[in-house]
Design an enzyme around this catalytic site. Structure first.
Site, short mmCIF file in Angstrom:
data_model
loop_
_atom_site.label_atom_id
_atom_site.label_comp_id
_atom_site.label_asym_id
_atom_site.label_seq_id
_atom_site.Cartn_x
_atom_site.Cartn_y
_atom_site.Cartn_z
N ASP A 41 -1.89 -3.29 4.29
CA ASP A 41 -0.54 -2.48 3.85
C ASP A 41 0.32 -2.20 4.78
O ASP A 41 1.62 -2.53 4.53
CB ASP A 41 -0.64 -1.27 2.93
CG ASP A 41 -1.95 -1.37 1.83
OD1 ASP A 41 -1.71 -2.39 1.01
OD2 ASP A 41 -2.67 -0.68 1.67
N ASP A 95 5.46 -0.65 2.42
CA ASP A 95 4.75 -1.14 1.34
C ASP A 95 3.93 -0.10 0.22
O ASP A 95 3.19 0.46 0.72
CB ASP A 95 3.96 -2.12 1.83
CG ASP A 95 2.83 -2.83 0.74
OD1 ASP A 95 3.50 -3.13 -0.33
OD2 ASP A 95 1.79 -2.97 0.97
N GLU A 128 9.37 -2.97 -0.17
CA GLU A 128 8.82 -4.01 -1.22
C GLU A 128 8.81 -3.63 -2.52
O GLU A 128 8.33 -2.54 -3.05
CB GLU A 128 7.43 -4.41 -0.76
CG GLU A 128 6.84 -5.67 -1.52
CD GLU A 128 5.97 -6.52 -0.96
OE1 GLU A 128 5.92 -6.47 0.45
OE2 GLU A 128 5.27 -7.14 -1.43
#
Lengths: 167, 167
Positions: free
Chosen positions: B142, B10, B70
């Site tokens: 995260d 992420d 992501e």
């Protein structure tokens, strides 16, 4: 006169303009320039790796004093903005790995510094680079933009030096 | 059953979540996770270098089969979007340097894969990761998101394998 060698960069995944510009005071010259192109069919990660290798090689070969990068204007060309941002990330990384300071300039700053007008076109920039007596400006547009960014940095550096001297 | 080790990511300049998730078929486990934080006072180029070093170290240590990132949603959080895009560029580069394939997933894809709903909140995702029986999901948001991205990749890989088997 204090001279500097600046690597100017106009970033992009498909095409990145690079130009090593030596200058200080009233004159500047393009020592080297190139356009790094990466194949459209290649995965983006591999294109970024090719770009990283090219900029690292340019930094090792030309050993500039600093790197000047044209900053992405947000909100324009959103289709390619992600790619430009990613390319600039890789370029900032390469500069940091080489231990070099990086300055970023918005297109407006570059236009003001080179042509004295925020509405200058690419053709105007090219013409003004010639009028400034800068030798060796490449024909390729991205490489020419890289020259303009480097000149923008040199102009600011000259101003800062002049201001420091006046104190 | 064919198992894979996926490094989920992420991305962000200030904070990047990383999670190595092993899985295949009906089960998955978090082998390792971490959150890479870079100091706010540091120049962005140096923050990107720190991030590049951290991801390269994670790839060398855990030797995943693939990397799943992501994808930035364009148009949201434009203030931090540039930073996220640059961080993702450096992460793609690190994966390419390690010779690993990279897949990117939009937040919507991750939510659909993990929670079965595109409107799932972070809390929903966390709950669903637990319901899927995935052990070791980190508390840090995260890093938890990185687990979700890796699980999204594993789900797709399982579907592709099933489709291939059915042919």
């Amino acid at each position: 006169m204090f001279e500097q060698l600046i690597l100017g960069v106009d970033p992009g995944v498909a095409s990145t303009g690079l130009a090593a510009v030596r200058g200080g005071g009233q004159r500047a010259e393009v020592v080297w320039s190139d356009t790094v192109r990466t194949p459209a069919g290649l995965a983006e990660a591999l294109r970024l790796r090719a770009l990283h290798e090219a900029i690292a090689a340019a930094l090792a070969t030309h050993r500039p004093d600093a790197v000047a990068i044209e900053r992405l204007m947000w909100g324009r060309n959103t289709g390619s903005a992600m790619g430009v941002a990613r390319a600039s990330g890789v370029l900032l990384l390469a500069a940091a790995e080489a231990g070099l300071p990086v300055s970023e300039y918005a297109p407006l700053e570059v236009k003001m510094a080179v042509a004295g007008s925020g509405t200058a076109t690419k053709a105007d920039l090219r013409r003004f680079l010639g009028m400034l007596g800068i030798s060796g400006v490449p024909d390729q547009p991205d490489a020419a933009d890289a020259v303009a960014v480097a000149v923008c940095h040199l102009t600011g550096a000259a101003l800062r030096a002049a201001t420091g001297a006046a104190r």
